[in-house]
Scaffold this motif. Structure first.
Motif, PDB file in Angstrom:
ATOM      1  N   LEU A  49       0.825  -1.214   0.000  1.00  0.00           N
ATOM      2  CA  LEU A  49       0.000   0.000   0.000  1.00  0.00           C
ATOM      3  C   LEU A  49       0.859   1.264   0.000  1.00  0.00           C
ATOM      4  N   ILE A  50       1.942   1.263   0.769  1.00  0.00           N
ATOM      5  CA  ILE A  50       2.837   2.429   0.787  1.00  0.00           C
ATOM      6  C   ILE A  50       3.488   2.614  -0.574  1.00  0.00           C
ATOM      7  N   VAL A  54       3.098   5.906  -3.103  1.00  0.00           N
ATOM      8  CA  VAL A  54       4.246   6.657  -3.643  1.00  0.00           C
ATOM      9  C   VAL A  54       4.246   6.615  -5.164  1.00  0.00           C
ATOM     10  N   PHE A  55       3.929   5.461  -5.734  1.00  0.00           N
ATOM     11  CA  PHE A  55       3.888   5.359  -7.193  1.00  0.00           C
ATOM     12  C   PHE A  55       2.792   6.240  -7.785  1.00  0.00           C
ATOM     13  N   ILE A  56       1.627   6.248  -7.170  1.00  0.00           N
ATOM     14  CA  ILE A  56       0.532   7.090  -7.672  1.00  0.00           C
ATOM     15  C   ILE A  56       0.902   8.564  -7.549  1.00  0.00           C
ATOM     16  N   GLY A  57       1.544   8.930  -6.437  1.00  0.00           N
ATOM     17  CA  GLY A  57       2.010  10.319  -6.287  1.00  0.00           C
ATOM     18  C   GLY A  57       3.011  10.696  -7.357  1.00  0.00           C
ATOM     19  N   TRP A  58       3.952   9.812  -7.618  1.00  0.00           N
ATOM     20  CA  TRP A  58       4.944  10.066  -8.660  1.00  0.00           C
ATOM     21  C   TRP A  58       4.277  10.171 -10.032  1.00  0.00           C
ATOM     22  N   LEU A  59       3.303   9.296 -10.277  1.00  0.00           N
ATOM     23  CA  LEU A  59       2.595   9.310 -11.551  1.00  0.00           C
ATOM     24  C   LEU A  59       1.811  10.606 -11.734  1.00  0.00           C
ATOM     25  N   ILE A  60       1.171  11.074 -10.665  1.00  0.00           N
ATOM     26  CA  ILE A  60       0.436  12.342 -10.741  1.00  0.00           C
ATOM     27  C   ILE A  60       1.390  13.491 -11.053  1.00  0.00           C
ATOM     28  N   LEU A  61       2.557  13.483 -10.407  1.00  0.00           N
ATOM     29  CA  LEU A  61       3.540  14.545 -10.681  1.00  0.00           C
ATOM     30  C   LEU A  61       4.041  14.495 -12.122  1.00  0.00           C
ATOM     31  N   ARG A  62       4.126  13.297 -12.686  1.00  0.00           N
ATOM     32  CA  ARG A  62       4.587  13.172 -14.067  1.00  0.00           C
ATOM     33  C   ARG A  62       3.508  13.597 -15.070  1.00  0.00           C
TER      34      ARG A  62
END
Length: 78
Positions: A49-50, A54-62
């Motif tokens: 889950l963590i 983090v991956f979803i956050g990184w994807l949103i930033l990209r």
């Protein structure tokens, strides 16, 4: 036709043998192994889950360019 004596013996034998699930639950040492597996599964689930967050956050930033700083501050600066 079975006699009463034969039926009583059969019933006694059947009641002495634990059936499938009962035998599995009462197996010696099984509770410790099950608890250990439960702990491992819980740790792996939390880690997953963590990592997903983090991956979803990184994807949103990209993918977004308008709110980069706001998204970064919300996700990573606290």
């Amino acid at each position: 036709m079975a006699t009463k004596k034969t039926l009583k013996k059969t019933i006694k034998k059947a009641s002495k043998k634990p059936i499938g699930l009962r035998r599995w639950v009462t197996a010696p040492g099984l509770r410790e192994a099950s608890t250990l597996n439960d702990v491992k599964n819980a740790i792996l689930l939390v880690s997953l889950l963590i990592n997903a967050a983090v991956f979803i956050g990184w994807l949103i930033l990209r993918l977004t360019t308008v709110y980069d700083q706001q998204v970064y501050n919300f996700l990573f600066v606290r």
